[in-house]
Design a protein around this motif. Structure first.
Motif, short mmCIF file in Angstrom:
data_model
loop_
_atom_site.label_atom_id
_atom_site.label_comp_id
_atom_site.label_asym_id
_atom_site.label_seq_id
_atom_site.Cartn_x
_atom_site.Cartn_y
_atom_site.Cartn_z
N PRO A 116 -4.77 -10.44 9.37
CA PRO A 116 -3.50 -10.28 8.95
C PRO A 116 -2.52 -11.53 9.43
O PRO A 116 -2.51 -11.88 10.45
N ASP A 143 -7.10 -2.82 5.52
CA ASP A 143 -6.66 -3.13 4.03
C ASP A 143 -5.98 -4.49 4.13
O ASP A 143 -6.21 -5.45 3.46
N ALA A 144 -5.30 -4.72 5.19
CA ALA A 144 -4.68 -6.04 5.52
C ALA A 144 -5.60 -7.07 5.80
O ALA A 144 -5.23 -8.10 5.16
N VAL A 195 1.59 -5.81 1.86
CA VAL A 195 1.79 -5.07 3.05
C VAL A 195 1.19 -3.79 3.14
O VAL A 195 1.07 -2.97 2.17
N SER A 196 0.51 -3.77 4.27
CA SER A 196 0.00 -2.36 4.22
C SER A 196 -0.21 -2.07 6.04
O SER A 196 -0.20 -2.64 6.97
N TRP A 216 0.69 -6.69 8.30
CA TRP A 216 0.12 -5.37 8.74
C TRP A 216 1.22 -4.56 9.65
O TRP A 216 1.79 -5.16 10.46
N THR A 254 -0.37 -11.76 4.23
CA THR A 254 -0.35 -10.45 4.50
C THR A 254 0.72 -9.93 5.68
O THR A 254 0.97 -10.92 6.64
N THR A 286 1.66 3.49 4.55
CA THR A 286 2.68 2.21 4.62
C THR A 286 3.98 2.88 4.03
O THR A 286 4.96 2.71 4.82
N ASP A 343 0.89 -1.16 -0.06
CA ASP A 343 -0.16 -0.07 0.10
C ASP A 343 0.82 1.09 -0.02
O ASP A 343 1.95 0.94 0.55
#
Length: 228
Positions: free
Chosen positions: A211, A183-184, A177-178, A196, A194, A13, A9
């Motif tokens: 996540p 979003d994660a 990756v966020s 986070w 994922t 991020t 992201d």
């Protein structure tokens, strides 16, 4: 199936979204903003996200730049600031967001060890170009992907579909990756591996996706990617 691709992201991020308000507050004559800039930055970001979610569920897409301007207008009115010049300053600075201090090293290390790297963002293409160029991260990215291609914001499935369409990586081959917990969670529910980036040590969102990994900053991403 090992991870081949690390997708990040952008806002919050890789790039520090609070920097626009902070830098504006440092300018001469901005005593009022200097006293409240953290609150204004937080309100601006929250409304930016809320408007993107509402536009996604109501099917009323506009480019993220318009969402960003609308969110700033709300935040400035809430702060009782009526200053058109300051508004333009804040918007201009949003095109020049710095990367977090560890971002350059992380991206360069991922590239050096053979991973594909990309951004997947709500940001408008022009906004992302500005941030990537200003931060000096373009050489460490294989692709910069905007939701503008599908005209809907995260966490819509069509957004995450763009990764395989553009990069050819299946969800199992992607580490997403966020720093945004929602979003994660959305990416995890989609099927990505994922991470986070939980800089503020917040609780995990109560959402269907969870996540897979939680890190305090980006610095652990290369080691994590190498183990997946």
């Amino acid at each position: 199936m090992p991870v081949t691709t690390c997708v990040f992201d952008a806002y919050g991020t890789l790039f520090d979204v609070s920097a626009a308000a902070r830098r504006a507050a440092e300018q001469t004559g901005q005593d009022q903003l200097a006293a409240i800039w953290p609150k204004l930055a937080a309100d601006w970001r929250l409304k930016q996200l809320q408007y993107s979610w509402l536009r996604a569920v109501t099917g009323t897409y506009v480019p993220f730049w318009q969402v960003t301007k609308d969110a700033l207008d709300w935040a400035m009115e809430a702060a009782e600031i009526d200053d058109p010049v300051l508004r333009e300053t804040l918007l201009a600075l949003y095109w020049e967001l710095p990367a977090y201090k560890e971002a350059h090293t992380v991206l360069a290390l991922l590239k050096a060890t053979g991973f594909n790297t990309a951004i997947l963002s709500n940001g408008s293409p022009e906004m992302l170009d500005g941030a990537v160029d200003f931060s000096g991260t373009r050489e460490s990215l294989d692709a910069v992907i905007s939701v503008d291609d599908v005209k809907i914001f995260k966490p819509a499935k069509a957004v995450y579909d763009l990764v395989e369409k553009r990069l050819g990586a299946t969800p199992q081959q992607v580490l997403f990756v966020s720093a945004n917990g929602w979003d994660a969670a959305g990416a995890a529910a989609y099927g990505f591996q994922t991470a986070w980036i939980n800089r503020a040590s917040e609780p995990v969102d109560r959402l269907p996706g969870v996540p897979g990994h939680i890190l305090p900053d980006l610095s652990g991403i290369p080691d994590l990617a190498g183990t997946l």
